[in-house]
Design a protein around this motif. Sequence first.
Motif, short mmCIF file in Angstrom:
data_model
loop_
_atom_site.label_atom_id
_atom_site.label_comp_id
_atom_site.label_asym_id
_atom_site.label_seq_id
_atom_site.Cartn_x
_atom_site.Cartn_y
_atom_site.Cartn_z
N ASN A 93 30.97 12.31 24.20
CA ASN A 93 30.40 13.87 24.35
C ASN A 93 31.16 14.67 23.26
OD1 ASN A 93 29.57 16.10 25.92
ND2 ASN A 93 31.66 16.68 26.29
N TYR A 95 31.57 13.42 20.12
CA TYR A 95 30.92 13.07 19.11
C TYR A 95 29.55 14.14 19.09
CZ TYR A 95 28.09 10.31 15.59
OH TYR A 95 27.26 9.94 14.73
N ARG A 96 28.79 13.99 20.17
CA ARG A 96 27.41 14.71 20.55
C ARG A 96 27.67 16.09 20.20
NH1 ARG A 96 25.73 17.94 24.51
NH2 ARG A 96 27.76 17.74 25.66
N ILE A 97 28.88 16.97 20.71
CA ILE A 97 29.17 18.35 20.60
C ILE A 97 29.39 18.53 18.93
CG2 ILE A 97 30.81 20.14 20.74
CD1 ILE A 97 31.45 19.00 23.50
N LYS A 99 28.13 16.93 16.60
CA LYS A 99 26.99 16.98 15.77
C LYS A 99 25.99 18.35 16.03
CE LYS A 99 26.90 12.79 13.82
NZ LYS A 99 26.81 12.89 12.33
N ARG A 100 26.27 18.98 17.02
CA ARG A 100 25.66 20.08 17.18
C ARG A 100 26.42 21.54 16.99
NH1 ARG A 100 25.10 20.08 23.67
NH2 ARG A 100 24.57 22.30 23.17
N VAL A 101 27.54 21.45 16.56
CA VAL A 101 28.19 22.84 16.07
C VAL A 101 28.47 22.71 14.50
CG1 VAL A 101 29.34 22.94 18.24
CG2 VAL A 101 30.49 21.70 16.60
N GLN A 141 27.46 30.49 8.73
CA GLN A 141 27.42 29.46 10.00
C GLN A 141 27.76 29.81 11.28
OE1 GLN A 141 29.04 25.60 8.39
NE2 GLN A 141 29.49 26.62 6.67
N ALA A 145 25.35 29.79 14.65
CA ALA A 145 25.69 28.99 15.93
C ALA A 145 26.06 29.69 16.87
CB ALA A 145 26.75 27.82 15.45
N TYR A 146 27.18 30.74 16.95
CA TYR A 146 27.54 31.52 17.88
C TYR A 146 27.35 33.21 17.87
CZ TYR A 146 30.31 27.16 17.33
OH TYR A 146 30.78 25.94 17.32
N SER A 226 36.32 20.44 11.27
CA SER A 226 35.57 20.80 12.67
C SER A 226 36.65 21.20 13.63
CB SER A 226 34.39 20.01 12.91
OG SER A 226 33.65 20.46 14.07
N GLY A 229 34.22 23.20 18.37
CA GLY A 229 33.80 24.48 19.12
C GLY A 229 34.87 24.92 19.96
#
Length: 250
Positions: A93, A95-97, A99-101, A141, A145-146, A226, A229
């Motif tokens: 999870n 890793y998934r996050i 890649k998105r942020v 950035q 994203a936010y 990074s 998030g």
Amino acid sequence: MTSNGKATATLGFVLSAIAITAATGAGAGARLALWDFRQGFRILNWAAYFGIAGTALSLVGAILGRPGKGRRGFLLAVAGIVLGALAFGVPGNWYRIAKRVPMIHDITTDTENPPVFVSVLALRKDAPNSATYGGPEIAAQQHAAYPDIRTLVSDIPPAQTFERARSIARRMCWKIVDENQAEGRIEATATTRWFGFKDDVVIRIAPSAGNWSRVDIRSVSRVGRSDVGTNTRRIRDFLKKFTEASKTGG
């Protein structure tokens, strides 16, 4: 459960148990300074591989078995599936996050004039990440994203706003480093639960029109390109708690 099924389930459970132990220990060891966070991440990666293998073998063991006379073996297979899934699910999870942020670790409600650190700087002198804001590139950035991270305007005077912000920071279990009401500045350090990463926070309270207040907050990681998030979630949580306190008068 057949003997082959039970043996497969047992092996799967053992691998899953090793995986979840390693995953838990990866963060605990980094938090206790037994190794640095990079080694912790390597351990976490291997734990994920063991977790995948343990889950797969446990699943095969559960399919081969029959809940009934050999139910203990079947439950062992189920336990192996759960533990293995946790061992690879959590880092998966992350890793998934990741890649998105965006690959940033400095988040602020005011990207044009970010709150600055003063007292925290001494604590960050050996930190790989600078406390100096990265400028327009980082701001762009963050906005992409936010877009919801922005200055909060409070309808109460600065002195009362300062007290409310300080109270919320304490409730969020941040370690207060400095409280300067004259400058409207609160500095604190937040520690993540698993790996014990240190992120520094500065809150700025400034007067606004009509005896209202402007509340800005900035959260910056000491290590890592990074933050996956984390700083954004922290700021959102603070702003949410502040807004809720405004509604209840707390």
